[in-house]
Structures are given as C-alpha cells and as structure tokens.
Motif scaffolding. Sequence first.
Motif, PDB file in Angstrom:
ATOM      1  N   MET A 178      23.872  96.109  -7.558  1.00  0.00           N
ATOM      2  CA  MET A 178      23.481  94.736  -7.226  1.00  0.00           C
ATOM      3  C   MET A 178      22.271  94.367  -8.066  1.00  0.00           C
ATOM      4  SD  MET A 178      22.371  93.203  -3.512  1.00  0.00           S
ATOM      5  CE  MET A 178      23.764  93.963  -2.697  1.00  0.00           C
ATOM      6  N   ASP A 179      22.372  93.300  -8.889  1.00  0.00           N
ATOM      7  CA  ASP A 179      21.243  92.951  -9.736  1.00  0.00           C
ATOM      8  C   ASP A 179      20.229  92.105  -8.965  1.00  0.00           C
ATOM      9  OD1 ASP A 179      23.426  90.595 -11.322  1.00  0.00           O
ATOM     10  OD2 ASP A 179      21.895  90.122  -9.838  1.00  0.00           O
ATOM     11  N   GLY A 180      19.125  91.797  -9.662  1.00  0.00           N
ATOM     12  CA  GLY A 180      18.067  91.063  -8.982  1.00  0.00           C
ATOM     13  C   GLY A 180      18.089  89.586  -9.257  1.00  0.00           C
ATOM     14  N   GLY A 181      19.123  89.073  -9.958  1.00  0.00           N
ATOM     15  CA  GLY A 181      19.198  87.653 -10.272  1.00  0.00           C
ATOM     16  C   GLY A 181      19.735  86.830  -9.111  1.00  0.00           C
ATOM     17  N   PHE A 182      20.111  85.594  -9.462  1.00  0.00           N
ATOM     18  CA  PHE A 182      20.591  84.669  -8.437  1.00  0.00           C
ATOM     19  C   PHE A 182      21.807  85.230  -7.709  1.00  0.00           C
ATOM     20  CE2 PHE A 182      22.960  80.960  -6.939  1.00  0.00           C
ATOM     21  CZ  PHE A 182      21.963  80.254  -6.280  1.00  0.00           C
ATOM     22  N   GLU A 183      22.780  85.746  -8.465  1.00  0.00           N
ATOM     23  CA  GLU A 183      23.985  86.277  -7.829  1.00  0.00           C
ATOM     24  C   GLU A 183      23.661  87.514  -7.001  1.00  0.00           C
ATOM     25  OE1 GLU A 183      27.370  86.615 -10.452  1.00  0.00           O
ATOM     26  OE2 GLU A 183      26.753  84.821 -11.559  1.00  0.00           O
ATOM     27  N   GLY A 184      22.672  88.277  -7.431  1.00  0.00           N
ATOM     28  CA  GLY A 184      22.248  89.417  -6.626  1.00  0.00           C
ATOM     29  C   GLY A 184      21.672  88.983  -5.294  1.00  0.00           C
ATOM     30  N   GLN A 185      20.926  87.882  -5.303  1.00  0.00           N
ATOM     31  CA  GLN A 185      20.395  87.355  -4.047  1.00  0.00           C
ATOM     32  C   GLN A 185      21.515  86.839  -3.151  1.00  0.00           C
ATOM     33  OE1 GLN A 185      17.579  88.513  -3.507  1.00  0.00           O
ATOM     34  NE2 GLN A 185      16.032  86.915  -3.750  1.00  0.00           N
ATOM     35  N   VAL A 186      22.508  86.200  -3.757  1.00  0.00           N
ATOM     36  CA  VAL A 186      23.664  85.741  -2.973  1.00  0.00           C
ATOM     37  C   VAL A 186      24.363  86.938  -2.341  1.00  0.00           C
ATOM     38  CG1 VAL A 186      25.930  84.621  -3.094  1.00  0.00           C
ATOM     39  CG2 VAL A 186      23.997  83.653  -4.358  1.00  0.00           C
ATOM     40  N   ALA A 187      24.496  88.028  -3.116  1.00  0.00           N
ATOM     41  CA  ALA A 187      25.138  89.233  -2.587  1.00  0.00           C
ATOM     42  C   ALA A 187      24.361  89.784  -1.390  1.00  0.00           C
ATOM     43  CB  ALA A 187      25.244  90.291  -3.683  1.00  0.00           C
ATOM     44  N   ARG A 188      23.045  89.762  -1.463  1.00  0.00           N
ATOM     45  CA  ARG A 188      22.235  90.251  -0.342  1.00  0.00           C
ATOM     46  C   ARG A 188      22.429  89.383   0.898  1.00  0.00           C
ATOM     47  NH1 ARG A 188      18.814  90.879  -4.846  1.00  0.00           N
ATOM     48  NH2 ARG A 188      18.362  93.087  -5.298  1.00  0.00           N
ATOM     49  N   ILE A 189      22.511  88.075   0.692  1.00  0.00           N
ATOM     50  CA  ILE A 189      22.744  87.182   1.831  1.00  0.00           C
ATOM     51  C   ILE A 189      24.104  87.481   2.458  1.00  0.00           C
ATOM     52  CG2 ILE A 189      23.144  84.775   2.486  1.00  0.00           C
ATOM     53  CD1 ILE A 189      21.094  84.001   0.328  1.00  0.00           C
ATOM     54  N   VAL A 190      25.141  87.585   1.628  1.00  0.00           N
ATOM     55  CA  VAL A 190      26.487  87.847   2.143  1.00  0.00           C
ATOM     56  C   VAL A 190      26.530  89.194   2.850  1.00  0.00           C
ATOM     57  CG1 VAL A 190      28.887  88.240   1.489  1.00  0.00           C
ATOM     58  CG2 VAL A 190      27.597  86.368   0.422  1.00  0.00           C
ATOM     59  N   GLU A 191      25.841  90.171   2.304  1.00  0.00           N
ATOM     60  CA  GLU A 191      25.827  91.490   2.931  1.00  0.00           C
ATOM     61  C   GLU A 191      25.279  91.411   4.353  1.00  0.00           C
ATOM     62  OE1 GLU A 191      23.969  95.934   2.026  1.00  0.00           O
ATOM     63  OE2 GLU A 191      24.432  94.570   0.354  1.00  0.00           O
ATOM     64  N   GLY A 192      24.328  90.514   4.574  1.00  0.00           N
ATOM     65  CA  GLY A 192      23.790  90.341   5.916  1.00  0.00           C
ATOM     66  C   GLY A 192      24.807  89.806   6.902  1.00  0.00           C
ATOM     67  N   PHE A 193      25.843  89.126   6.409  1.00  0.00           N
ATOM     68  CA  PHE A 193      26.896  88.602   7.287  1.00  0.00           C
ATOM     69  C   PHE A 193      27.949  89.663   7.613  1.00  0.00           C
ATOM     70  CE2 PHE A 193      25.983  84.449   4.830  1.00  0.00           C
ATOM     71  CZ  PHE A 193      24.902  84.174   5.639  1.00  0.00           C
ATOM     72  N   TYR A 194      27.903  90.780   6.898  1.00  0.00           N
ATOM     73  CA  TYR A 194      28.832  91.885   7.138  1.00  0.00           C
ATOM     74  C   TYR A 194      28.001  93.149   7.389  1.00  0.00           C
ATOM     75  CZ  TYR A 194      32.346  88.720   5.229  1.00  0.00           C
ATOM     76  OH  TYR A 194      33.174  87.651   4.999  1.00  0.00           O
ATOM     77  N   PRO A 195      27.478  93.309   8.590  1.00  0.00           N
ATOM     78  CA  PRO A 195      26.506  94.387   8.861  1.00  0.00           C
ATOM     79  C   PRO A 195      27.049  95.794   8.630  1.00  0.00           C
ATOM     80  CG  PRO A 195      27.215  93.301  10.898  1.00  0.00           C
ATOM     81  CD  PRO A 195      27.717  92.470   9.771  1.00  0.00           C
ATOM     82  N   ARG A 196      28.351  95.987   8.609  1.00  0.00           N
ATOM     83  CA  ARG A 196      28.910  97.323   8.382  1.00  0.00           C
ATOM     84  C   ARG A 196      29.158  97.613   6.909  1.00  0.00           C
ATOM     85  NH1 ARG A 196      33.308  98.017  13.378  1.00  0.00           N
ATOM     86  NH2 ARG A 196      31.805  97.688  15.085  1.00  0.00           N
TER      87      ARG A 196
END
Length: 354
Positions: A1-19
């Motif tokens: 997971m990179d640290g750019g904009f898409e990486g931040q989006v990935a972190r947000i989405v990951e929070g919606f899938y806690p497992r």
Amino acid sequence: MDGGFEGQVARIVEGFYPRSHQVEIVDFGPIPGGFSRETFRFDAIVHAAGGQQRHQLILRKDPPPAVALLETSRAIEHDLIEAVRLNTTVPVTQSLGYEMDRSVLGEAAMVLRRADGNSMTTDLFHDGPDVDQVDDVVRHLCESLVELHQTDIATLNPNGDLDDPRHVGIDVASWDRYMDSTFDYYLDHYSQINRDPMLCLLLDVFLTLRRTKPRPLPLSVVHGDFNPANFLYADGRVTALIDWENARVGDPREDLGWMAMMDGLSNTSIMSHPADEGGFLAYYNTLTGYEITEQEIGYFVLFGSANIAVPINAAINRRVLLENRELLHLYLIQSSAPALPGMAQLLQYPGVPA
C-alpha cells in the motif's frame, strides 16, 4: 500500500472491512460530469483470511471550500442513503462509510458501492435502444419517489439533520414555517447575488413565490436533485437513485417541479410516462391522492430555480468580485444567464417568447 492518494483511499476502505489484512486499489479514475463533488470510480481488492474479493466502488469527495457551490455533508448523505436502503424499497446503492477528517484526502469524502444499470437514461427516449422499457422504468421511478415522500420523516431523519442541512435558517415546524423561512433565506441572500441590474428579476421571483404560495401538502424527505441524470435502470426497473447530497425535508412538489424542468432541458420525456397511466404526474396523483395540478408544478419549477439560483449566483458573484479566480464559477455564468429569460417566462412577463 503506497502513501499517495490511492494509498489513503485503500486505508479508508480497509476500515470498512475490519477482517481484511490488505486492500489494493485498481482502475482508479475520475467520473466526469457534475459540479458539486469530485467523484471517482475504482475497484478495491480486499484480501482477508481465506481469499480475496473485488468490490466496485465510488469515492465522492468534497471540493476545496473556495470551489464549493453547496455546503453539504458526506456524513449526512451517508446516513440518509443507509436509512433509505434499510427502511424502504427505494432502490439505492450501499454507502460503506465516510471520512470527515480533511487531512486524510484533502477534503471530506464518502465511499459507496457502484450501482448496476444504465446511467444513460436518454437511451429510453427518441428511438433509443431501450425505448421498449420506458413505461416500466418510469413507472418504477414514480413508485419509488412516492415511497420516499410517504415514508415517515422520523424514520429517514431521526436526528433532524435534514431539517436544515445547508444551515441557512430553514424551519420545518410546519409547512408554512418551511415556506416562509425559505423565502427569508432567498431574500436575506439577495444582496450577495445582486451584481447586475438584470438580477432584479430574482428579487421579483422571490417576492412572487412568497405572495402566491400554493395550498400546503405534508412535508416529506425530498431527494433534492430528482432529475433524469440521477437514476440508473436495467430490465425495466430502476436500479438506483443516486446523488442524495441535496436531500432535505421539504415539499414533495419540489422533486416533481425539478424533474419537470430538467426533463425539458435533458431532451427526455419522463413526465409523459408511464403513458398508460396518463404520465408521471397523473400516476403520482393516483398513488398519493394529492391531486397536484400543472399550475402547482409550474410554481415549484420556479421555487426550485430560486433555490439553486441563490448559491450559484453567490459563487459567481465571488468570482466577479475577484474574491477567487476559480474558472468553474466563471463558467457557471453560461448556465445562469440563460436561466433568467426562463424565469421571466414563468413569471409571464410580456414579450418573452414561449
């Protein structure tokens, strides 16, 4: 997971899938059209124990404050979409959640599932490829609007967030208070939009609306941007009503008036269908018993035009006064200026062509 904009989006989405233990963002790109939000489509590959799943998603992000035309909340939009999805049969996509911390993506944002269906609703008209579906689709569209309007306000608005979501002083204690406080909002903001003598027409619009109020109807949750571009369909059914950011408690005729106006501007003919029911308004009246007249629709065409004219012209005025140098606000003049003759026509000014 990179640290750019898409990486931040990935972190947000990951929070919606806690497992999940990893989320990949692929095929990320903007969705063109619309002025109020920045919208992107992408797929999220969610890795969890036992495998991975691919989810088709949408990111809706606020623009920078200097560009914003409407002050609306992604949290409120999320809550409403989920209330509609869980408590009615009105077709909506699922909203996964939101991120209100501006430091994460630059501005507040929300993530939704992409809905199935055709968004090119013009395909239903003028010998388009789906013209055989038009009556069934519009029938379902009307039934969905009626269900929205007749769902108890408290069910969809338990915290009162939709009473005055733009924080402009609207009072929904009664129909009269709603209308009168809306006129107060229009008139109080006139000084912010009166940049040209031609705009005195707006003052006449505001005063005419206040002077010629129609009969009251029960207030309801209204979509707020009910138009031919804001639904998807497939196989004779609406698959999703979209773009709920301007939803609020209001008069149900607002949605009908806005659709009537945008129907003409969009080269569609939704209001003429379902043909076997006598058209959209006739079918709506059959389902509700409201007996809304064409004259009332005309009033709410003007009402809706006034409602959007205030923030649009306020934004244009800020640009004209060089409070910012946003190209979008200058561009909006091309849609605002032609609207004035249309308002003059609705006011029945002499010499204005039909």
